[in-house]
Write a protein that holds these residues in place. Structure first.
Motif, PDB file in Angstrom:
ATOM      1  N   ALA A   5      62.244  -3.676  33.411  1.00 30.78           N
ATOM      2  CA  ALA A   5      61.059  -4.506  33.589  1.00 30.78           C
ATOM      3  C   ALA A   5      61.048  -5.581  32.528  1.00 30.78           C
ATOM      4  O   ALA A   5      60.207  -6.461  32.532  1.00 30.78           O
ATOM      5  CB  ALA A   5      59.807  -3.657  33.462  1.00 30.78           C
ATOM      6  N   MET A  51      53.871  -0.714  35.328  1.00 25.20           N
ATOM      7  CA  MET A  51      54.643  -1.637  36.162  1.00 25.20           C
ATOM      8  C   MET A  51      53.812  -2.776  36.738  1.00 25.20           C
ATOM      9  O   MET A  51      54.347  -3.819  37.102  1.00 25.20           O
ATOM     10  CB  MET A  51      55.314  -0.864  37.296  1.00 25.20           C
ATOM     11  N   THR A  52      52.504  -2.578  36.859  1.00 25.60           N
ATOM     12  CA  THR A  52      51.647  -3.642  37.386  1.00 25.60           C
ATOM     13  C   THR A  52      50.848  -4.307  36.279  1.00 25.60           C
ATOM     14  O   THR A  52      49.853  -4.986  36.544  1.00 25.60           O
ATOM     15  CB  THR A  52      50.688  -3.095  38.468  1.00 25.60           C
ATOM     16  N   PRO A  70      55.128  -7.704  36.944  1.00 27.96           N
ATOM     17  CA  PRO A  70      55.780  -7.971  38.237  1.00 27.96           C
ATOM     18  C   PRO A  70      56.530  -9.298  38.250  1.00 27.96           C
ATOM     19  O   PRO A  70      57.645  -9.378  38.775  1.00 27.96           O
ATOM     20  CB  PRO A  70      54.608  -7.963  39.220  1.00 27.96           C
ATOM     21  N   THR A 101      59.660  -8.929  36.190  1.00 25.18           N
ATOM     22  CA  THR A 101      60.621  -8.115  36.929  1.00 25.18           C
ATOM     23  C   THR A 101      61.293  -8.935  38.020  1.00 25.18           C
ATOM     24  O   THR A 101      62.512  -8.882  38.206  1.00 25.18           O
ATOM     25  CB  THR A 101      59.914  -6.895  37.537  1.00 25.18           C
ATOM     26  N   ALA A 102      60.488  -9.701  38.757  1.00 27.23           N
ATOM     27  CA  ALA A 102      61.034 -10.525  39.835  1.00 27.23           C
ATOM     28  C   ALA A 102      61.971 -11.600  39.303  1.00 27.23           C
ATOM     29  O   ALA A 102      63.044 -11.846  39.863  1.00 27.23           O
ATOM     30  CB  ALA A 102      59.888 -11.163  40.623  1.00 27.23           C
ATOM     31  N   TRP A 161      61.727  -7.996  46.009  1.00 22.20           N
ATOM     32  CA  TRP A 161      60.977  -7.768  47.239  1.00 22.20           C
ATOM     33  C   TRP A 161      61.625  -6.668  48.084  1.00 22.20           C
ATOM     34  O   TRP A 161      60.939  -5.943  48.789  1.00 22.20           O
ATOM     35  CB  TRP A 161      60.863  -9.070  48.033  1.00 22.20           C
ATOM     36  N   PRO A 170      54.780  -8.592  45.038  1.00 19.81           N
ATOM     37  CA  PRO A 170      53.841  -8.068  44.037  1.00 19.81           C
ATOM     38  C   PRO A 170      52.377  -8.228  44.416  1.00 19.81           C
ATOM     39  O   PRO A 170      51.522  -7.484  43.900  1.00 19.81           O
ATOM     40  CB  PRO A 170      54.171  -8.884  42.778  1.00 19.81           C
ATOM     41  N   ARG A 173      51.111  -4.918  46.942  1.00 23.92           N
ATOM     42  CA  ARG A 173      50.710  -4.347  45.658  1.00 23.92           C
ATOM     43  C   ARG A 173      50.518  -2.831  45.738  1.00 23.92           C
ATOM     44  O   ARG A 173      50.799  -2.110  44.773  1.00 23.92           O
ATOM     45  CB  ARG A 173      49.420  -4.998  45.162  1.00 23.92           C
ATOM     46  N   TRP A 178      53.686  -1.232  44.872  1.00 24.12           N
ATOM     47  CA  TRP A 178      53.926  -1.309  43.435  1.00 24.12           C
ATOM     48  C   TRP A 178      53.132  -0.226  42.705  1.00 24.12           C
ATOM     49  O   TRP A 178      53.638   0.440  41.810  1.00 24.12           O
ATOM     50  CB  TRP A 178      53.532  -2.692  42.897  1.00 24.12           C
ATOM     51  N   ASP A 217      53.915   3.129  39.888  1.00 21.21           N
ATOM     52  CA  ASP A 217      53.450   2.765  38.554  1.00 21.21           C
ATOM     53  C   ASP A 217      52.866   3.980  37.828  1.00 21.21           C
ATOM     54  O   ASP A 217      51.805   4.496  38.208  1.00 21.21           O
ATOM     55  CB  ASP A 217      52.382   1.678  38.680  1.00 21.21           C
TER      56      ASP A 217
END
Length: 339
Positions: free
Chosen positions: A19, A204-205, A210, A213-214, A225, A231, A235, A238, A242
């Motif tokens: 992440a 993670m959120t 996000p 990470t992307a 994706w 994200p 969501r 995600w 998390d």
């Protein structure tokens, strides 16, 4: 086997969990071997198709499962006195690797073989192949690779049915592997007696995570994706991955997590530039761990948070932690000291 087919299992989202922007490299896939009689399959039909001795007490297993597109490896360390036909069973520690590592990383980068040899327990190190420890979203179509199912169903069942393992389990993971261990524990309450995460992104959120990470995935020619979904639009998926969101499920499990917080090297870490990604990345992970600590406090869930200050995102830091953590993991398994 075409290249696209291989990449689905061996190099899924190379940077994604990471992440933070850390190197994540694909692991080589194992060749298909004929099924060897004598091994009991998992409920899914997953099978051990090859077993190779590694030293006196180690075994490398090749597993073929409908949850992944290619066979993958699992390394097992057996305790002294273990016998396949023993009347007794043994507790198990599951050790999960980070995003850039594979099923051999614990034996290559730590003293896990020496630690394990001193206790009466089995240690299992499954392949994760930069998987982000999840069943892939694939635009909402889901399907393979299903890494979470492989780890929490196939591997556990194969070890318990073929290696005299019992249901007393604990888990430890570094980096992405710690996120996976904590998430698995939260989604499967009481599956583990004790779960430990070292330098792991446990929110993670969280703000900016996000997007980070992307972006990291894009630089590696991967798509977040495919793994977690959009994200915003996806969501909910995600959040299903998390540990911060899932934290209520950890009640009743002994919890430990650790991370550096200063962005500075610790004792034994390599000398690197102050701008080194292993330093800045660990500082970000430290903030995520601090938020996770506060989350558990608000929920009234007992835990140990070791936010230790100086330390890089690397194995020297994790070896320092594991020296004191290993006996605690073994105690959670009621594993007797034998050496």
């Amino acid at each position: 086997m075409n290249k696209a087919h291989l990449s689905r299992a061996a190099a899924p989202g190379a940077a994604v969990l990471c992440a933070v922007p850390l190197l994540c490299l694909p692991a080589a896939a194992a060749p298909v071997e004929p099924f060897r009689a004598g091994f009991r399959p998992a409920d899914s039909g997953a099978k051990i198709i090859k077993e190779t001795r590694v030293g006196r007490l180690g075994r490398d297993l090749t597993v073929r499962t409908p949850n992944l597109d290619v066979p993958v490896k699992v390394r097992v360390l057996l305790p002294k006195g273990w016998r396949k036909n023993a009347a007794r069973t043994w507790p198990v520690l599951y050790a999960y690797s980070g995003g850039s590592d594979d099923y051999r990383s614990w034996t290559k980068n730590s003293r896990i073989e020496q630690w394990a040899a001193k206790y009466d327990a089995i240690v299992v190190m499954p392949e994760a192949a930069s998987s982000s420890y999840t069943n892939w979203w694939n635009g909402g179509k889901r399907g393979n690779p299903r890494w979470e199912t492989f780890h929490t169903k196939d591997v556990i069942q194969l070890i318990e049915r073929n290696y005299r393992a019992n249901k007393r389990r604990s888990a430890v993971g570094v980096s992405a592997g710690g996120m996976g261990a904590m998430k698995y524990a939260a989604r499967n309450p009481r599956m583990y007696k004790f779960v430990a995460a070292l330098s792991s992104p446990l929110w993670m959120t969280g703000p900016g995570i996000p997007a980070s990470t992307a972006l990291t995935a894009i630089t590696q020619s991967q798509s977040v994706w495919d793994i977690f979904g959009d994200p915003v639009i996806d969501r909910a998926n995600w959040e299903r991955n998390d540990p911060y969101v899932l934290a209520k499920g950890l009640r009743g499990t002994k919890i430990y997590f650790s991370a550096g917080t200063t962005g500075k090297a610790g004792p034994g870490d390599p000398e690197v530039s102050p701008l080194d990604v292993g330093l800045s990345g660990e500082q970000i992970v430290g903030e995520l761990n601090r938020a996770f600590d506060e989350r558990l406090d608000k929920l009234g869930i007992k835990h140990t948070a070791n936010l230790y200050g100086d330390g890089r995102h690397n194995w020297p830091a994790w070896r320092r932690i594991m020296k004191d953590l290993w006996p605690k993991l073994m105690k959670s398994l009621n594993a007797e000291k034998i050496g």
